[in-house]
Design an enzyme around this catalytic site. Structure first.
Site, PDB file in Angstrom:
ATOM      1  N   LEU A  33       0.890  -1.290   0.086  1.00  0.00           N
ATOM      2  CA  LEU A  33       0.083   0.043   0.040  1.00  0.00           C
ATOM      3  C   LEU A  33       0.845   1.523   0.118  1.00  0.00           C
ATOM      4  CD1 LEU A  33      -2.811  -0.977   2.491  1.00  0.00           C
ATOM      5  CD2 LEU A  33      -2.664  -1.467   0.089  1.00  0.00           C
ATOM      6  N   GLU A  35       0.341   5.963  -0.699  1.00  0.00           N
ATOM      7  CA  GLU A  35      -0.525   7.084  -0.571  1.00  0.00           C
ATOM      8  C   GLU A  35      -1.697   7.029  -1.373  1.00  0.00           C
ATOM      9  OE1 GLU A  35      -0.540   8.970   2.093  1.00  0.00           O
ATOM     10  OE2 GLU A  35      -2.269  10.098   1.348  1.00  0.00           O
ATOM     11  N   GLY A  36      -1.617   6.507  -2.709  1.00  0.00           N
ATOM     12  CA  GLY A  36      -2.478   6.176  -3.585  1.00  0.00           C
ATOM     13  C   GLY A  36      -3.741   5.546  -3.007  1.00  0.00           C
ATOM     14  N   HIS A  37      -3.293   4.214  -2.415  1.00  0.00           N
ATOM     15  CA  HIS A  37      -4.479   3.440  -1.774  1.00  0.00           C
ATOM     16  C   HIS A  37      -5.180   3.947  -0.324  1.00  0.00           C
ATOM     17  CE1 HIS A  37      -1.518   0.185  -3.550  1.00  0.00           C
ATOM     18  NE2 HIS A  37      -2.739  -0.108  -3.967  1.00  0.00           N
ATOM     19  N   GLN A  61      -4.641 -12.662 -12.714  1.00  0.00           N
ATOM     20  CA  GLN A  61      -4.309 -11.733 -13.378  1.00  0.00           C
ATOM     21  C   GLN A  61      -3.035 -11.247 -13.962  1.00  0.00           C
ATOM     22  OE1 GLN A  61      -5.843  -9.075 -10.227  1.00  0.00           O
ATOM     23  NE2 GLN A  61      -4.569  -7.502 -11.047  1.00  0.00           N
ATOM     24  N   ASP A 150      -4.979   3.298 -12.941  1.00  0.00           N
ATOM     25  CA  ASP A 150      -5.556   1.994 -13.555  1.00  0.00           C
ATOM     26  C   ASP A 150      -6.799   2.221 -14.286  1.00  0.00           C
ATOM     27  OD1 ASP A 150      -3.390   0.123 -12.702  1.00  0.00           O
ATOM     28  OD2 ASP A 150      -4.296   0.454 -10.810  1.00  0.00           O
ATOM     29  N   SER A 185       2.724   3.894  -7.422  1.00  0.00           N
ATOM     30  CA  SER A 185       2.459   2.655  -7.954  1.00  0.00           C
ATOM     31  C   SER A 185       3.116   1.460  -7.148  1.00  0.00           C
ATOM     32  CB  SER A 185       2.806   2.453  -9.519  1.00  0.00           C
ATOM     33  OG  SER A 185       2.946   1.022  -9.671  1.00  0.00           O
ATOM     34  N   SER A 186       2.755   0.467  -6.742  1.00  0.00           N
ATOM     35  CA  SER A 186       3.406  -0.519  -6.028  1.00  0.00           C
ATOM     36  C   SER A 186       4.714  -0.907  -6.807  1.00  0.00           C
ATOM     37  CB  SER A 186       2.590  -1.755  -5.725  1.00  0.00           C
ATOM     38  OG  SER A 186       1.394  -1.392  -4.784  1.00  0.00           O
ATOM     39  N   ARG A 187       4.744  -0.904  -8.145  1.00  0.00           N
ATOM     40  CA  ARG A 187       5.714  -1.320  -8.843  1.00  0.00           C
ATOM     41  C   ARG A 187       6.922  -0.372  -9.013  1.00  0.00           C
ATOM     42  NH1 ARG A 187       1.558  -4.257 -11.851  1.00  0.00           N
ATOM     43  NH2 ARG A 187       1.911  -6.282 -11.819  1.00  0.00           N
TER      44      ARG A 187
END
Ligand code: PAF
Length: 286
Positions: A33, A35-37, A61, A150, A185-187
């Site tokens: 997680l 800040e976006g989440h 996925q 996304d 992004s988590s990535r």
């Protein structure tokens, strides 16, 4: 905060909440997680009686050559972050419960799932819509929160909800960026120091497109070629696609119109990043 791993237990809690006339806000995640989440979680917390977050790295996925195994799973940190945001329930199902032996049913939103990222990640959106519908059935949320980063995923899920009459409201929240423009992004965790710098080119390309559009240029080919040139100056960058598309059909358009989307997917080294901006007239900002 209560952590639930069992599907039936989660379903019972959701049913109980509805019997008590409580509304459920839900944020589906794959963990790691940021800040976006947290922005989604805060919104869910604010607008509902009960706030549920799911953390499930959904194998269905990911393509065979994708990063399912290496996807970050900092579960302790994730739980702490959720606790601090006042989350009521964390749903942490096991893969063999979500996909027991003999699992055979998948949900596909046709056409939309084959465009853009769907061309490069075969089966990805079929995996997303399948798990999301399962989560909706288990959690029975009133409002579900997705991030605009996304955007294709969010549009596909909205379409699934509409087509299948799923009784939930979908809210899409704006992209959260670092001060330098990089979309969270988590990535991003995969990026080296040099790659982090190169990754800024995604939002810079969107900014360049914005500037051109704000000067009155509407020819999408001109805008896309400027973006391509800019991205190709970075050593570690390799473009999967850049496109300007209609926000309902996700099909490419020739002339920029209000509410169309500029979308891109770019490899920075071994990390695939996506970003986008929605055009809004008379002026728009990234
Ligand atoms: O956006 C994500 O993190 C995932 O695609 C989602 C919606 C949680 C489904 O696995």
């Amino acid at each position: 905060m209560r952590t639930i791993r069992n599907i039936q237990e989660m379903l019972n809690c959701s049913k109980k909440a509805h019997l008590q006339r409580k509304t459920i806000g839900f944020v589906p995640t794959m963990g790691a997680l940021h800040e976006g989440h947290l922005t989604l979680i805060r919104q869910a917390r604010k607008e509902n009686d009960i706030c549920i977050v799911s953390i499930f790295v959904n194998p269905v996925q990911f393509g065979l050559k994708e990063d399912f195994k290496q996807y970050p799973r900092p579960i302790k940190n994730d739980l702490n972050l959720c606790r601090k945001q006042g989350v009521d329930f964390i749903f942490l199902p096991k893969t063999n419960q979500m996909y027991p032996e003999g699992f055979k049913t998948f949900v596909t939103v046709e056409e939309l799932s084959n465009q853009l990222c769907g061309k490069f990640r075969s089966g990805h959106f079929r995996g997303v819509t399948t798990v999301v519908l399962k989560l909706f059935n288990i959690l029975q949320p009133d409002i579900v929160y997705f991030g605009a980063k996304d955007i294709q995923q969010a549009i596909i899920i909205k379409k699934m909800v509409k087509d299948l009459n799923v009784p939930v409201k979908i809210k899409i929240m704006p992209i959260i960026r670092q001060h330098n423009g990089l979309a969270l992004s988590s990535r991003n965790l995969y990026l080296s120091k040099e790659e982090r710098k190169d990754a800024l080119v995604l939002s810079q390309a969107l900014g360049a497109a914005r500037n051109l559009i704000n000067t009155g240029v509407k020819d999408t080919q001109k805008i896309l070629s400027l973006m391509r040139r800019l991205i190709n100056t970075k050593r570690t960058a390799k473009i999967d696609y850049i496109s300007i598309v209609d926000s309902d059909t996700l099909k490419s358009i020739k002339v920029v119109v209000d509410n169309c989307l500029i979308v891109l997917a770019v490899w920075i080294g071994k990390t695939r990043l996506i970003d986008n901006a929605e055009v809004s007239f008379p002026q728009f900002y990234v």
